[in-house]
Design a protein around this motif. Structure first.
Motif, short mmCIF file in Angstrom:
data_model
loop_
_atom_site.label_atom_id
_atom_site.label_comp_id
_atom_site.label_asym_id
_atom_site.label_seq_id
_atom_site.Cartn_x
_atom_site.Cartn_y
_atom_site.Cartn_z
N MET A 74 0.83 -1.22 0.00
CA MET A 74 0.00 0.00 0.00
C MET A 74 0.86 1.26 0.00
O MET A 74 0.55 2.23 -0.68
N ARG A 75 1.95 1.26 0.76
CA ARG A 75 2.84 2.42 0.79
C ARG A 75 3.47 2.65 -0.58
O ARG A 75 3.51 3.78 -1.08
N LEU A 76 3.93 1.58 -1.23
CA LEU A 76 4.51 1.72 -2.57
C LEU A 76 3.46 2.18 -3.57
O LEU A 76 3.76 2.99 -4.46
N ALA A 77 2.24 1.67 -3.46
CA ALA A 77 1.17 2.07 -4.37
C ALA A 77 0.86 3.56 -4.22
O ALA A 77 0.72 4.28 -5.23
N ARG A 78 0.77 4.05 -2.98
CA ARG A 78 0.51 5.48 -2.77
C ARG A 78 1.66 6.33 -3.31
O ARG A 78 1.44 7.39 -3.90
N PRO A 112 -0.49 13.58 -0.81
CA PRO A 112 0.66 13.99 0.01
C PRO A 112 1.83 13.04 -0.21
O PRO A 112 1.65 11.89 -0.61
N GLU A 113 3.04 13.53 0.05
CA GLU A 113 4.22 12.69 -0.07
C GLU A 113 4.17 11.59 0.97
O GLU A 113 3.71 11.79 2.09
N GLU A 114 4.67 10.43 0.60
CA GLU A 114 4.65 9.25 1.47
C GLU A 114 5.96 9.17 2.22
O GLU A 114 7.03 9.28 1.62
N ASP A 115 5.89 8.96 3.54
CA ASP A 115 7.10 8.73 4.33
C ASP A 115 7.73 7.42 3.89
O ASP A 115 7.04 6.49 3.46
N GLU A 116 9.03 7.32 4.03
CA GLU A 116 9.72 6.08 3.64
C GLU A 116 9.24 4.89 4.46
O GLU A 116 8.92 3.86 3.93
#
Length: 177
Positions: A74-78, A112-116
């Motif tokens: 999900m993080r990579l998709a966002r 918004p930018e995604e945190d690592e």
């Protein structure tokens, strides 16, 4: 300005708009994005509209829990969706103008930018896999509260449908039938 000059200027403007539109189409078609995990075990690709088009999961990505894997995907998709949206905005800028209201509107909707690697408490809700057994009891529900809307009052008068309309009969009295 002569009619010939006006026509020449008009044709030049049309040619410029056609060139910008062709460039926009070409740039838009290549505005998708791909994001990979740091170790390369996960790769997510999205189309320019943010739709998931490819997902690659290496066997090495399966070493953690299902919940951790889902969170990474999900993080990579966002992150890929945001990159695609930025690419679309960059493709749109020459067509709309760098300081146009329409470009500000498009960029106003950038995710918004995604945190690592955000802490678990800060992760957004989404789908998750759990290790709970299938036969586990669901959590108890609180008792239902009354709706607050009263029911329809029942008539205590004669059981006659016409009472609601003043008791008047269209075809005369019922006992006359």
């Amino acid at each position: 300005m002569t009619p010939e000059q006006w026509l020449s200027n008009f044709e030049a403007k049309i040619a410029e708009v056609q060139q910008k539109a062709a460039e926009f189409k070409e740039n838009l078609e290549s505005s998708g994005a791909t994001e990979s995990s740091a170790d390369g075990s996960l790769r997510v690709t999205v189309a320019p509209n943010g739709a998931l088009t490819d997902l690659t999961i290496a066997d090495s990505a399966l070493r953690g829990s299902g919940g951790e894997l889902a969170a990474q995907i999900m993080r990579l998709a966002r992150k890929a969706q945001r990159a695609a949206a930025v690419h679309v905005a960059e493709a749109f800028a020459p067509l709309a103008g760098e300081d146009s209201e329409s470009l500000r509107m498009v960029t106003g909707y950038l995710p918004p930018e995604e945190d690592e690697d955000p802490p678990a408490a800060e992760r957004r809700p989404g789908y998750a896999f759990t290790d709970e057994p299938e036969d586990a009891e669901p959590p108890a529900r609180p008792p239902a509260e009354p709706s607050g809307r009263p029911g329809r009052p029942r008539s205590t008068a004669r059981d006659d449908d016409d009472d609601e309309f003043g008791g008047d009969q269209i075809f005369g009295r019922r006992d006359e039938w």
